[in-house]
Write a protein that holds these residues in place. Sequence first.
Motif, PDB file in Angstrom:
ATOM      1  N   ASP A   1       0.879  -1.167   0.000  1.00  0.00           N
ATOM      2  CA  ASP A   1       0.000   0.000   0.000  1.00  0.00           C
ATOM      3  C   ASP A   1       0.921   1.222   0.000  1.00  0.00           C
ATOM      4  OD1 ASP A   1      -1.454   2.213   0.729  1.00  0.00           O
ATOM      5  OD2 ASP A   1      -2.490   1.250   2.407  1.00  0.00           O
ATOM      6  N   GLY A   2       1.023   1.867  -1.164  1.00  0.00           N
ATOM      7  CA  GLY A   2       1.950   2.986  -1.302  1.00  0.00           C
ATOM      8  C   GLY A   2       1.308   4.355  -1.151  1.00  0.00           C
ATOM      9  N   ALA A   3       0.071   4.402  -0.626  1.00  0.00           N
ATOM     10  CA  ALA A   3      -0.673   5.670  -0.594  1.00  0.00           C
ATOM     11  C   ALA A   3       0.101   6.805   0.088  1.00  0.00           C
ATOM     12  CB  ALA A   3      -2.022   5.472   0.104  1.00  0.00           C
ATOM     13  N   GLN A   4       0.819   6.479   1.173  1.00  0.00           N
ATOM     14  CA  GLN A   4       1.511   7.527   1.937  1.00  0.00           C
ATOM     15  C   GLN A   4       3.009   7.578   1.626  1.00  0.00           C
ATOM     16  OE1 GLN A   4      -0.028   9.769   3.634  1.00  0.00           O
ATOM     17  NE2 GLN A   4      -2.034   8.826   3.876  1.00  0.00           N
ATOM     18  N   ALA A   5       3.461   6.772   0.672  1.00  0.00           N
ATOM     19  CA  ALA A   5       4.893   6.779   0.347  1.00  0.00           C
ATOM     20  C   ALA A   5       5.150   7.492  -0.977  1.00  0.00           C
ATOM     21  CB  ALA A   5       5.416   5.351   0.295  1.00  0.00           C
ATOM     22  N   ILE A   6       4.428   7.082  -2.005  1.00  0.00           N
ATOM     23  CA  ILE A   6       4.632   7.630  -3.358  1.00  0.00           C
ATOM     24  C   ILE A   6       4.663   9.161  -3.397  1.00  0.00           C
ATOM     25  CG2 ILE A   6       3.225   8.008  -5.437  1.00  0.00           C
ATOM     26  CD1 ILE A   6       4.736   5.636  -5.960  1.00  0.00           C
ATOM     27  N   PRO A   7       3.780   9.855  -2.655  1.00  0.00           N
ATOM     28  CA  PRO A   7       3.807  11.320  -2.760  1.00  0.00           C
ATOM     29  C   PRO A   7       5.026  11.962  -2.107  1.00  0.00           C
ATOM     30  CG  PRO A   7       1.710  10.526  -1.859  1.00  0.00           C
ATOM     31  CD  PRO A   7       2.666   9.389  -1.821  1.00  0.00           C
ATOM     32  N   HIS A   8       5.730  11.201  -1.261  1.00  0.00           N
ATOM     33  CA  HIS A   8       6.687  11.829  -0.349  1.00  0.00           C
ATOM     34  C   HIS A   8       8.134  11.375  -0.489  1.00  0.00           C
ATOM     35  CE1 HIS A   8       3.206  13.520   1.606  1.00  0.00           C
ATOM     36  NE2 HIS A   8       2.660  12.322   1.624  1.00  0.00           N
ATOM     37  N   MET A   9       8.421  10.391  -1.321  1.00  0.00           N
ATOM     38  CA  MET A   9       9.806   9.892  -1.414  1.00  0.00           C
ATOM     39  C   MET A   9      10.010   9.215  -2.774  1.00  0.00           C
ATOM     40  SD  MET A   9       9.386   6.580   1.084  1.00  0.00           S
ATOM     41  CE  MET A   9       8.415   7.467   2.283  1.00  0.00           C
ATOM     42  N   PRO A  10      11.262   9.107  -3.207  1.00  0.00           N
ATOM     43  CA  PRO A  10      11.475   8.377  -4.458  1.00  0.00           C
ATOM     44  C   PRO A  10      11.077   6.913  -4.252  1.00  0.00           C
ATOM     45  CG  PRO A  10      13.470   9.570  -3.753  1.00  0.00           C
ATOM     46  CD  PRO A  10      12.519   9.613  -2.603  1.00  0.00           C
ATOM     47  N   VAL A  11      10.347   6.366  -5.206  1.00  0.00           N
ATOM     48  CA  VAL A  11       9.933   4.953  -5.119  1.00  0.00           C
ATOM     49  C   VAL A  11      10.288   4.252  -6.427  1.00  0.00           C
ATOM     50  CG1 VAL A  11       7.950   3.374  -4.987  1.00  0.00           C
ATOM     51  CG2 VAL A  11       8.056   5.347  -3.453  1.00  0.00           C
ATOM     52  N   ASP A  12      10.951   3.100  -6.292  1.00  0.00           N
ATOM     53  CA  ASP A  12      11.337   2.302  -7.446  1.00  0.00           C
ATOM     54  C   ASP A  12      10.791   0.895  -7.193  1.00  0.00           C
ATOM     55  OD1 ASP A  12      12.753   0.470  -9.046  1.00  0.00           O
ATOM     56  OD2 ASP A  12      14.471   1.812  -9.220  1.00  0.00           O
ATOM     57  N   VAL A  13       9.722   0.557  -7.906  1.00  0.00           N
ATOM     58  CA  VAL A  13       9.047  -0.718  -7.595  1.00  0.00           C
ATOM     59  C   VAL A  13       9.920  -1.929  -7.914  1.00  0.00           C
ATOM     60  CG1 VAL A  13       6.647   0.084  -7.695  1.00  0.00           C
ATOM     61  CG2 VAL A  13       7.786  -0.653  -9.804  1.00  0.00           C
ATOM     62  N   GLN A  14      10.821  -1.782  -8.887  1.00  0.00           N
ATOM     63  CA  GLN A  14      11.690  -2.922  -9.219  1.00  0.00           C
ATOM     64  C   GLN A  14      12.742  -3.121  -8.138  1.00  0.00           C
ATOM     65  OE1 GLN A  14      12.551  -3.752 -13.483  1.00  0.00           O
ATOM     66  NE2 GLN A  14      12.052  -1.583 -13.704  1.00  0.00           N
ATOM     67  N   ASP A  15      13.245  -1.988  -7.627  1.00  0.00           N
ATOM     68  CA  ASP A  15      14.221  -2.049  -6.562  1.00  0.00           C
ATOM     69  C   ASP A  15      13.591  -2.637  -5.287  1.00  0.00           C
ATOM     70  OD1 ASP A  15      16.851  -1.442  -5.878  1.00  0.00           O
ATOM     71  OD2 ASP A  15      16.158   0.267  -4.672  1.00  0.00           O
ATOM     72  N   LEU A  16      12.346  -2.222  -5.019  1.00  0.00           N
ATOM     73  CA  LEU A  16      11.645  -2.750  -3.835  1.00  0.00           C
ATOM     74  C   LEU A  16      11.307  -4.224  -4.020  1.00  0.00           C
ATOM     75  CD1 LEU A  16       9.044   0.098  -3.125  1.00  0.00           C
ATOM     76  CD2 LEU A  16      11.088  -0.423  -1.776  1.00  0.00           C
ATOM     77  N   ASP A  17      11.168  -4.617  -5.292  1.00  0.00           N
ATOM     78  CA  ASP A  17      10.732  -5.976  -5.646  1.00  0.00           C
ATOM     79  C   ASP A  17       9.325  -6.277  -5.118  1.00  0.00           C
ATOM     80  OD1 ASP A  17      11.019  -8.278  -7.056  1.00  0.00           O
ATOM     81  OD2 ASP A  17      12.255  -9.308  -5.569  1.00  0.00           O
ATOM     82  N   ALA A  18       8.454  -5.247  -5.169  1.00  0.00           N
ATOM     83  CA  ALA A  18       7.044  -5.447  -4.798  1.00  0.00           C
ATOM     84  C   ALA A  18       6.351  -6.171  -5.947  1.00  0.00           C
ATOM     85  CB  ALA A  18       6.383  -4.096  -4.569  1.00  0.00           C
ATOM     86  N   ASP A  19       5.443  -7.076  -5.608  1.00  0.00           N
ATOM     87  CA  ASP A  19       4.701  -7.772  -6.676  1.00  0.00           C
ATOM     88  C   ASP A  19       3.529  -6.921  -7.150  1.00  0.00           C
ATOM     89  OD1 ASP A  19       6.246 -10.205  -6.779  1.00  0.00           O
ATOM     90  OD2 ASP A  19       5.559 -10.496  -4.725  1.00  0.00           O
ATOM     91  N   PHE A  20       2.870  -6.263  -6.202  1.00  0.00           N
ATOM     92  CA  PHE A  20       1.824  -5.286  -6.523  1.00  0.00           C
ATOM     93  C   PHE A  20       2.095  -4.040  -5.691  1.00  0.00           C
ATOM     94  CE2 PHE A  20      -0.251  -9.417  -7.240  1.00  0.00           C
ATOM     95  CZ  PHE A  20      -0.819  -9.224  -8.495  1.00  0.00           C
ATOM     96  N   TYR A  21       1.747  -2.871  -6.228  1.00  0.00           N
ATOM     97  CA  TYR A  21       1.968  -1.617  -5.497  1.00  0.00           C
ATOM     98  C   TYR A  21       0.788  -0.694  -5.828  1.00  0.00           C
ATOM     99  CZ  TYR A  21       4.745   2.085  -3.275  1.00  0.00           C
ATOM    100  OH  TYR A  21       5.198   3.056  -2.424  1.00  0.00           O
ATOM    101  N   ALA A  22       0.102  -0.204  -4.796  1.00  0.00           N
ATOM    102  CA  ALA A  22      -1.130   0.581  -5.004  1.00  0.00           C
ATOM    103  C   ALA A  22      -0.958   2.009  -4.509  1.00  0.00           C
ATOM    104  CB  ALA A  22      -2.267  -0.082  -4.218  1.00  0.00           C
ATOM    105  N   PHE A  23      -1.512   2.974  -5.253  1.00  0.00           N
ATOM    106  CA  PHE A  23      -1.509   4.356  -4.736  1.00  0.00           C
ATOM    107  C   PHE A  23      -2.611   5.198  -5.360  1.00  0.00           C
ATOM    108  CE2 PHE A  23       0.915   6.275  -8.311  1.00  0.00           C
ATOM    109  CZ  PHE A  23       1.590   5.168  -8.816  1.00  0.00           C
ATOM    110  N   SER A  24      -2.810   6.410  -4.778  1.00  0.00           N
ATOM    111  CA  SER A  24      -3.900   7.317  -5.168  1.00  0.00           C
ATOM    112  C   SER A  24      -3.352   8.615  -5.730  1.00  0.00           C
ATOM    113  CB  SER A  24      -4.736   7.698  -3.938  1.00  0.00           C
ATOM    114  OG  SER A  24      -5.296   6.567  -3.335  1.00  0.00           O
ATOM    115  N   GLY A  25      -3.989   9.131  -6.776  1.00  0.00           N
ATOM    116  CA  GLY A  25      -3.570  10.398  -7.364  1.00  0.00           C
ATOM    117  C   GLY A  25      -3.768  11.600  -6.446  1.00  0.00           C
TER     118      GLY A  25
END
Length: 412
Positions: free
Chosen positions: A200-224
Amino acid sequence: MVKSLNNIRQEFPILDQIVNDEPLIYLDNAATTQKPQAVIDAIVDYYQTDNANVHRGVHTLAERATEQYEAARQKVQRFINADQSAEIIFTKGTTQSLNWVASHFGPQVVQAGDEILISYMEHHSNLVPWQQLAQQTGAKLVYIDLLPDGQLDLADAKAKIGPRTKIVSLTHASNVLGVVNPIQAIAQLVHQFGNYLVVDGAQAIPHMPVDVQDLDADFYAFSGHKMLGPTGIGVLYGKKTLLEQVTPVEYGGEMIDFVELQQSTFKELPWRLEGGTPNIEGAIALGAAIDYLNQIGMAQIQAHEQALVAKAIPALQTIDGLTIYGPQNAQDRTGVIAFNLDNLHPHDLATALDMEGVAVRAGHHCAQPLMKWLNVAATARASFYLYNTEADVDKLVQAIQAAKEFFQDGTL
Ligand code: PMP
């Protein structure tokens, strides 16, 4: 060129207003963020010049709308470093993205006797869908403990993740405690057993660099809407091989290839999961929000919020009777600070702050199990974003002090 954060507030027209005779200090960014003029313009421009339905028309407007919609998908792809744009599914928001994974991927990998692992700090959107999946499949919903300061107990996660743990679903950053979870480490543990990590990336994506491949998350969700974009648009990222296993939630226009009387074939990803006319304007405006964030740079935004928190935490700690939830060190936190004042209901505190023009949230923050863990019914919460300043922090502290005095001796 990197854009400076100085005077950035001028680009957010809503912030220039008086509320209850005081200049507005907006500190409810974890709930939703305000929109820069560039995002508002993107919506207006779309309707003034390009509005048409996507993917179906050959006329010029339809081509322009489709081009912009698909360009927005590519902006999202680059923003989170997904491997390909087919891995970006537009949804209504985090809640819908997480629900889709739980209800349209979950049943294919979870069986009776299996375990689904979440934590005590989850937002209801990353809790109730898994509860439902557990009830429907006969799986067990297991919770990772938190350390006394609210950080995820990694040792407990290690102990609980095993071959039966088919899905682990965790928030990247808490909407209450301000902590960031060690997603990469959890991904390694989960993948050891060939199982799946949902974030659940709702509170992360707006506030920090996020690299889903680096995290190796299988699914990643967020809100505009939490990242300067409009409401009603969000993203479900998934690794392509896994998204291919997600069954369509909605059948109908946009997602089909050929329809015969008794059977149909479906488009490939990402369109297979986007039935019906999508939120075209929302996606385009989310693309504009990403352009805006990129002009500043996520690392600069993160450093700015950390500086505000580093000023706020010690200042709040000087207020007698004030409790801050989560880690007490600024360096372990995002820009979310939940707190309570002794003998004062957080709703009364938030109402008093509103009288000073300071907008904060009060309540359970859609995290009732976490409130129970904290042993409180509710908290007040201030949350910062790129347009907040050190002066906003000063005003927050002053307003809390004024509220405290008012409730103690009746003079505000
Ligand atoms: N997860 C977290 C951590 C959140 O903070 C929120 C929004 N408060 C959500 C999920 C749900 O987001 P939305 O309401 O935009 O679907």
